[in-house]
Structure formats: structure tokens, C-alpha cells
Design a protein around this motif. Structure first.
Motif, mmCIF file in Angstrom:
data_model
loop_
_atom_site.group_PDB
_atom_site.id
_atom_site.type_symbol
_atom_site.label_atom_id
_atom_site.label_comp_id
_atom_site.label_asym_id
_atom_site.label_seq_id
_atom_site.Cartn_x
_atom_site.Cartn_y
_atom_site.Cartn_z
ATOM 1 N N LYS A 1 0.827 -1.025 -0.102
ATOM 2 C CA LYS A 1 0.062 -0.187 -0.033
ATOM 3 C C LYS A 1 0.906 1.059 0.021
ATOM 4 N N TYR A 2 1.791 1.368 0.839
ATOM 5 C CA TYR A 2 2.661 2.370 0.857
ATOM 6 C C TYR A 2 3.789 2.529 -0.124
ATOM 7 N N LEU A 3 4.171 1.426 -0.456
ATOM 8 C CA LEU A 3 5.029 1.525 -1.730
ATOM 9 C C LEU A 3 4.291 2.058 -2.832
ATOM 10 N N SER A 4 3.149 1.568 -3.104
ATOM 11 C CA SER A 4 2.134 2.284 -4.276
ATOM 12 C C SER A 4 2.180 3.759 -4.074
ATOM 13 N N GLN A 5 1.659 3.923 -3.064
ATOM 14 C CA GLN A 5 1.562 5.589 -2.872
ATOM 15 C C GLN A 5 2.745 6.288 -2.909
ATOM 16 N N LEU B 1 6.172 6.932 5.888
ATOM 17 C CA LEU B 1 4.746 6.306 5.662
ATOM 18 C C LEU B 1 4.571 5.137 6.415
ATOM 19 N N LEU B 2 5.430 4.195 6.558
ATOM 20 C CA LEU B 2 5.197 2.886 7.286
ATOM 21 C C LEU B 2 4.894 3.262 8.690
ATOM 22 N N PRO B 3 3.884 2.362 9.369
ATOM 23 C CA PRO B 3 3.969 2.441 10.843
ATOM 24 C C PRO B 3 4.946 2.068 11.316
ATOM 25 N N LEU B 4 4.819 2.501 12.690
ATOM 26 C CA LEU B 4 6.352 2.320 13.568
ATOM 27 C C LEU B 4 6.657 0.877 13.725
ATOM 28 N N ASN B 5 5.912 -0.101 13.433
ATOM 29 C CA ASN B 5 6.283 -1.521 13.688
ATOM 30 C C ASN B 5 6.929 -2.113 12.510
ATOM 31 N N ILE B 6 7.282 -1.227 11.212
ATOM 32 C CA ILE B 6 7.924 -1.699 10.236
ATOM 33 C C ILE B 6 8.950 -0.796 9.702
ATOM 34 N N ALA B 7 10.169 -1.351 9.698
ATOM 35 C CA ALA B 7 11.271 -0.434 9.393
ATOM 36 C C ALA B 7 12.166 -0.886 8.118
ATOM 37 N N VAL B 8 12.550 0.110 7.273
ATOM 38 C CA VAL B 8 13.150 -0.336 6.004
ATOM 39 C C VAL B 8 14.639 0.115 6.059
ATOM 40 N N PHE B 9 15.488 -0.786 6.046
ATOM 41 C CA PHE B 9 16.873 -0.593 6.222
ATOM 42 C C PHE B 9 17.660 -0.168 5.015
#
Length: 269
Positions: free
Chosen positions: A32-36, A80-88
Motif C-alpha cells: 500500500k505505502y510503496l504504491s503510494q 509512511l510505514l507504521p512504527l512496527n515496520i522499518a526499511v533498512f
């Protein structure tokens, strides 16, 4: 262009990684947030399928993006992502490597605490148990790499083409007080709920209601235990994924406090 994306997530609020209708899942949230962010529909393929409420301190997915972006995508996704998902990391790849099928080793950690601690809730599995026999649990864990067929420790073995897993290592560590426990296991693949079923059996061994010989006999005969009691999901972490062409260290500063503690103050059994 194909990209590998290195992430971590706290799975407590999610019904697993895999996208499915009507429930909150990690894959669906990221898509969802990648597409956004990229203003085009994006589909991703993960390196595995963690169960509901299971965490990943290291996880990879791949995506194919035709148009190059002209902004800091990692920064934007983390906003954009919620705090429980992180991109490294976002890593451009040559050719068409596959995040799931190319992985040669996956490692999991399972954490247990045997006293009630509100600050470990959701990060470790709570079992109110005294005097676990760590030596017997260690003996049973040492048996695992000797066998290849894990049909006995799977909820739905018939859905797989085969139930062969190359378990490379399995070990325990315990903290100095003896009330926090870490089980680590590495394999090329894992079956449905396999680690949680194994952990449930190891806890029975620690409590003295199952012998190491009985545990090993399940693997010898491929016989499923009469009563399968998978351990709680909250203590399980996918902690390392290795590829022939990519071997990144886990981002431990984003992992649970338990993983940092074990590397410093715990002793291997």
C-alpha cells in the motif's frame, strides 16, 4: 529493474506476512505505502511467510520497478510505514534474483522468559516454569541437525511436495539468572509452524514430561506426536536470511532488546 528491500518488523499486530483479504498483514501494508510513494501499483515477493504475531529482525522482499525514482525512497517509506515496520536498505540487483527461492539459509531465534515482565510482553514468550532441565533441552536440540525429514513437526505435511529440511544448527543460550532462554535454529527451509512445534516439544523435555529418546524417535519414524502443542508465536523472530550473492548483517540496533542482551551477557548451553 529488480530491487531487494531489507526490512524488519514487529509482527505482534499482524496476521503474518502473507497478503490475504480481511486481515492485517505485513505484505499488504508495505505494498500500500510503496504504491503510494511511487504513484504506481507495486507488488512484492517476500523471502518467507511468517505466522501471525511472529517478528522478523531481518527480512527481504523483491520488487520490480520500471521507472527510477528521484527522491529518497527509504526515507519516505519509513515516514509512511507504521512504527512496527522499518526499511533498512534498498538494493538494486542484477538480473532477476528471487527473494524467496534464492535464499540458502534462514535463521530463527525463539525467546522465552519464565517470570512475568510487562516490558517483555510481545517481544518474548512468557512461560511460568521453574527448574527447566536445560541440559536435556540442549541434548534434544543437538539431535536436530542429524535428521533431514521433519514431517513429524509440521501441522500440514501433505501440502508440501516434500518435508526435507537441511537443519544446519540448533542451540540454546540462557541469561545469567537462568530465567530467560534463547533457542536458535538455522535451515535452508522450514515447514508450517515447525519451529514452534519443536519448541513446544523442547519445553516438554525441560519439564520432564518427554524424554530426549522419545523426541528423537519422532524424527526417526516420521511419526507426528499425539498432542501437538506449538509454542506461543510472540517469542519467534526470523533473524537472518542469507543468499549466495547477498549476506547482510542484521540491523541489531532495530531488533529487540533481547537479541542485544544475548550477544553480550548470555552463555551458550
Amino acid at each position: 529493474m529488480r530491487y531487494f528491500v531489507h526490512i524488519g518488523y514487529n509482527g505482534l499486530q499482524y496476521n503474518g506476512w502473507q497478503k490475504q483479504p480481511g486481515v492485517l498483514n505485513v505484505q499488504g501494508v508495505i505494498e500500500k505505502y510503496l504504491s503510494q510513494a511511487l504513484k504506481t501499483e507495486v507488488f512484492i515477493n517476500g523471502c518467507g511467510r511468517t505466522d501471525a504475531h511472529v517478528h522478523a529482525s531481518q527480512f527481504f522482499f523483491h520488487m520490480d520497478i520500471e521507472q527510477e525514482w528521484d527522491f529518497d525512497l527509504k526515507f519516505r517509506l519509513n515516514k509512511l510505514l507504521p512504527l512496527n515496520i522499518a526499511v533498512f536498505d534498498i538494493i538494486p540487483m542484477e538480473g532477476l534474483p528471487h527473494a524467496r527461492f534464492d535464499a540458502v539459509q534462514r535463521s530463527y531465534d525463539y525467546f522465552i522468559h519464565t517470570y512475568k515482565d510487562p516490558f517483555l510482553n510481545g517481544l518474548s514468550s512468557f512461560y511460568l516454569l521453574d527448574n527447566l532441565d536445560f541440559d536435556k533441552m540442549k541434548q534434544a536440540a543437538a539431535v536436530l541437525p542429524k535428521y533431514k525429514d521433519y514431517r513429524a513437526f509440521c501441522t500440514s505435511p501433505d501440502k508440501y511436495e516434500h518435508t526435507i529440511c537441511n537443519v544446519m544448527s540448533a542451540s540454546f543460550a540462557v541469561d545469567t539468572n537462568g530465567d530467560k532462554l534463547r533457542f536458535q535454529i538455522s535451515s535452508n527451509r522450514f515447514l508450517s509452524k515447525m519451529i514452534r512445534i519443536i519448541m513446544g516439544q523442547l519445553l516438554k523435555i525441560g519439564r520432564g514430561v518427554l524424554s530426549v529418546d522419545e523426541f528423537e524417535n519422532y524424527l526417526i519414524t516420521n511419526t507426528t506426536p499425539e498432542l501437538i502443542t506449538p509454542a506461543h508465536p510472540q517469542g519467534l523472530y526470523l533473524s537472518k536470511v542469507t543468499y549466495p550473492y547477498l549476506n547482510l548483517p542484521p540491523r541489531v540496533e532495530f531488533s529487540s532488546i533481547l537479541q542485544k542482551q544475548t550477544d553480550v551477557t548470555w552463555r551458550t548451553l
